[in-house]
Design an enzyme around this catalytic site. Structure first.
Site, PDB file in Angstrom:
ATOM      1  N   SER A 143      43.392  47.838  32.721  1.00  0.00           N
ATOM      2  CA  SER A 143      42.789  46.533  32.423  1.00  0.00           C
ATOM      3  C   SER A 143      42.046  46.611  31.098  1.00  0.00           C
ATOM      4  CB  SER A 143      41.796  46.193  33.542  1.00  0.00           C
ATOM      5  OG  SER A 143      40.992  45.088  33.208  1.00  0.00           O
ATOM      6  N   TYR A 156      35.334  47.842  40.132  1.00  0.00           N
ATOM      7  CA  TYR A 156      36.644  47.517  39.527  1.00  0.00           C
ATOM      8  C   TYR A 156      36.822  48.301  38.224  1.00  0.00           C
ATOM      9  CZ  TYR A 156      40.470  44.689  37.561  1.00  0.00           C
ATOM     10  OH  TYR A 156      41.677  44.272  37.016  1.00  0.00           O
TER      11      TYR A 156
HETATM   12  N1  LIG Z   1      44.810  38.800  35.944  1.00  0.00           N
HETATM   13  C1  LIG Z   1      44.064  39.456  35.079  1.00  0.00           C
HETATM   14  O1  LIG Z   1      43.285  38.842  34.314  1.00  0.00           O
HETATM   15  C2  LIG Z   1      44.140  40.962  34.989  1.00  0.00           C
HETATM   16  C3  LIG Z   1      43.457  41.581  33.949  1.00  0.00           C
HETATM   17  C4  LIG Z   1      43.496  42.963  33.842  1.00  0.00           C
HETATM   18  C5  LIG Z   1      44.228  43.713  34.760  1.00  0.00           C
HETATM   19  N2  LIG Z   1      44.892  43.090  35.759  1.00  0.00           N
HETATM   20  C6  LIG Z   1      45.633  43.950  36.701  1.00  0.00           C
HETATM   21  O2  LIG Z   1      46.975  43.506  36.792  1.00  0.00           O
HETATM   22  C7  LIG Z   1      47.521  43.886  38.062  1.00  0.00           C
HETATM   23  C8  LIG Z   1      48.207  42.682  38.683  1.00  0.00           C
HETATM   24  O3  LIG Z   1      47.232  41.704  38.978  1.00  0.00           O
HETATM   25  P1  LIG Z   1      47.496  40.121  38.891  1.00  0.00           P
HETATM   26  O4  LIG Z   1      46.515  39.572  37.968  1.00  0.00           O
HETATM   27  O5  LIG Z   1      48.937  39.840  38.715  1.00  0.00           O
HETATM   28  O6  LIG Z   1      46.979  39.730  40.373  1.00  0.00           O
HETATM   29  P2  LIG Z   1      47.594  38.866  41.548  1.00  0.00           P
HETATM   30  O7  LIG Z   1      46.498  38.794  42.551  1.00  0.00           O
HETATM   31  O8  LIG Z   1      48.170  37.589  41.044  1.00  0.00           O
HETATM   32  O9  LIG Z   1      48.783  39.793  42.085  1.00  0.00           O
HETATM   33  C9  LIG Z   1      48.549  41.029  42.703  1.00  0.00           C
HETATM   34  C10 LIG Z   1      49.623  41.283  43.749  1.00  0.00           C
HETATM   35  O10 LIG Z   1      49.377  42.577  44.325  1.00  0.00           O
HETATM   36  C11 LIG Z   1      49.491  42.484  45.731  1.00  0.00           C
HETATM   37  N3  LIG Z   1      48.664  43.500  46.370  1.00  0.00           N
HETATM   38  C12 LIG Z   1      47.303  43.521  46.442  1.00  0.00           C
HETATM   39  N4  LIG Z   1      46.900  44.593  47.146  1.00  0.00           N
HETATM   40  C13 LIG Z   1      48.009  45.261  47.529  1.00  0.00           C
HETATM   41  C14 LIG Z   1      48.229  46.425  48.295  1.00  0.00           C
HETATM   42  N5  LIG Z   1      47.207  47.104  48.827  1.00  0.00           N
HETATM   43  N6  LIG Z   1      49.494  46.844  48.492  1.00  0.00           N
HETATM   44  C15 LIG Z   1      50.535  46.143  47.986  1.00  0.00           C
HETATM   45  N7  LIG Z   1      50.382  44.997  47.267  1.00  0.00           N
HETATM   46  C16 LIG Z   1      49.139  44.570  47.047  1.00  0.00           C
HETATM   47  C17 LIG Z   1      49.023  41.078  46.066  1.00  0.00           C
HETATM   48  O11 LIG Z   1      49.508  40.630  47.333  1.00  0.00           O
HETATM   49  C18 LIG Z   1      49.584  40.281  44.885  1.00  0.00           C
HETATM   50  O12 LIG Z   1      50.894  39.821  45.160  1.00  0.00           O
HETATM   51  C19 LIG Z   1      46.333  44.423  38.875  1.00  0.00           C
HETATM   52  O13 LIG Z   1      46.344  45.827  38.853  1.00  0.00           O
HETATM   53  C20 LIG Z   1      45.117  43.891  38.126  1.00  0.00           C
HETATM   54  O14 LIG Z   1      43.974  44.689  38.315  1.00  0.00           O
HETATM   55  C21 LIG Z   1      44.865  41.732  35.901  1.00  0.00           C
END
Ligand SMILES: NC(=O)c1ccc[n+]([C@@H]2O[C@H](COP(=O)([O-])OP(=O)(O)OC[C@H]3O[C@@H](n4cnc5c(N)ncnc54)[C@H](O)[C@@H]3O)[C@@H](O)[C@H]2O)c1
Length: 285
Positions: A143, A156
């Site tokens: 992230s 986090y």
């Molecule tokens: N959205 C942002 O601004 C952002 C920024 C930096 C990093 N990220 C990282 O990007 C990655 C994806 O996040 P996103 O923003 O697409 O979120 P999101 O919530 O839209 O999608 C995450 C997906 O992961 C699944 N998930 C959660 N826990 C799980 C588990 N224990 N086992 C299997 N599946 C699981 C959820 O059901 C969901 O479908 C994450 O690692 C998040 O930390 C996101």
């Protein structure tokens, strides 16, 4: 990895957001995908969105924090396809704003189980198989908060800094013993996904967080400036061009520059330029 046609790639957390967009785009590029989410319904929705339904794929519902289930998945993928070329450990979760003072060990364990251990299990389960290929990769999603710290998100941030440390160490090992394997550290900035809406309320914070209305959530989501589709494009093109650190979005690039230019002063600069006090939802204790 120059192209993805016929490559076998595992992606976790494809039921929403970045993972879903990666699955759709890599399937469009001709990859054979091994897909995971712990939400069966949203995993199925993603599968129905894949543009090339004739390309074989495998999917499995499990929690990435479950080591045995992850290793079983890696065996199933190998048995089904006979090879694995890349894995993207994307599944991740967030906690609502909470101070270190109020953060419970239960919450630390929960978020480390998914964000950190899920990434370690995926990397370790697939690495021996990926190393056998002529070229291969592991892409672990950290992230912007694996680059900078941020108030009220210590747990986090700690998981995301840990992912970066793991990536950088493993990358050096691969340079020594398997230079054909690339380790990509993915650092998204604010991406328009469900992550904030689906964040877990920290133990003991139920009352305070119940008062957080939609307007406050909208305030947090204002920082989500990049679409998941664009994020997936940046990640895929970074993997193609063998970029080791992939900053996703202008905010991630800016934060990366800020920390490198002002490794100590950046916290003060962030405090001056954002209203972090707004994130404080708890009473003095
Ligand atoms: N959205 C942002 O601004 C952002 C920024 C930096 C990093 N990220 C990282 O990007 C990655 C994806 O996040 P996103 O923003 O697409 O979120 P999101 O919530 O839209 O999608 C995450 C997906 O992961 C699944 N998930 C959660 N826990 C799980 C588990 N224990 N086992 C299997 N599946 C699981 C959820 O059901 C969901 O479908 C994450 O690692 C998040 O930390 C996101």
């Amino acid at each position: 990895m120059k192209q993805f046609k016929d490559k076998v790639i595992s992606i976790t957390g494809v039921g929403s957001g970045i993972g879903r967009s990666l699955a759709v785009k890599l399937n469009a590029a001709g990859a054979r995908l091994a897909l995971n989410d712990y939400n069966a319904k949203s995993l199925q929705e993603t599968i129905s969105m894949l543009p090339n339904q004739d390309i074989p794929h495998l999917s499995k519902v499990f929690d990435v924090a479950d080591r045995e289930a992850f290793y079983q998945f890696s065996e199933d993928v190998l048995q089904r396809f006979g090879q694995v070329d890349g894995c993207i450990n994307n599944a991740g979760v967030a906690l609502g704003a909470v101070s270190v003072n109020r953060l419970s060990y239960e919450d630390f364990d929960w978020i480390f189980g998914i964000n950190f251990w899920g990434m370690v299990y995926g990397s370790k389960a697939f690495l021996p198989t990926i190393k056998k290929q002529e070229e291969g990769f592991i892409a672990n999603v950290s992230s912007i908060f694996g680059i900078t710290g941020i108030a009220y998100q210590a747990a986090y941030c700690t998981t995301k800094f840990a992912i970066r440390g793991f990536n950088e160490s493993l990358r050096m090992e691969m340079h020594v013993e398997a230079p054909h394997i690339k380790i990509h550290s993915i650092h998204p900035g604010g991406i328009k996904t469900n992550i904030a809406r689906d964040s877990k309320v920290a133990v003991g914070m139920e009352e305070q967080m119940a008062q957080q209305d939609d307007q406050q959530l909208a305030e947090i989501e204002k920082a989500f400036i990049t679409s998941p589709e664009k994020a997936a494009d940046i990640i895929i093109s970074g993997i193609k061009s063998k970029k080791e650190r992939i900053m996703v979005g202008p905010d991630a690039k800016k934060a990366d520059r800020l920390v490198r230019m002002f490794p100590e002063k950046y916290t003060g600069i962030l405090l001056k330029n954002s209203d972090l006090a707004k994130l404080r939802v708890e009473e003095d204790t």
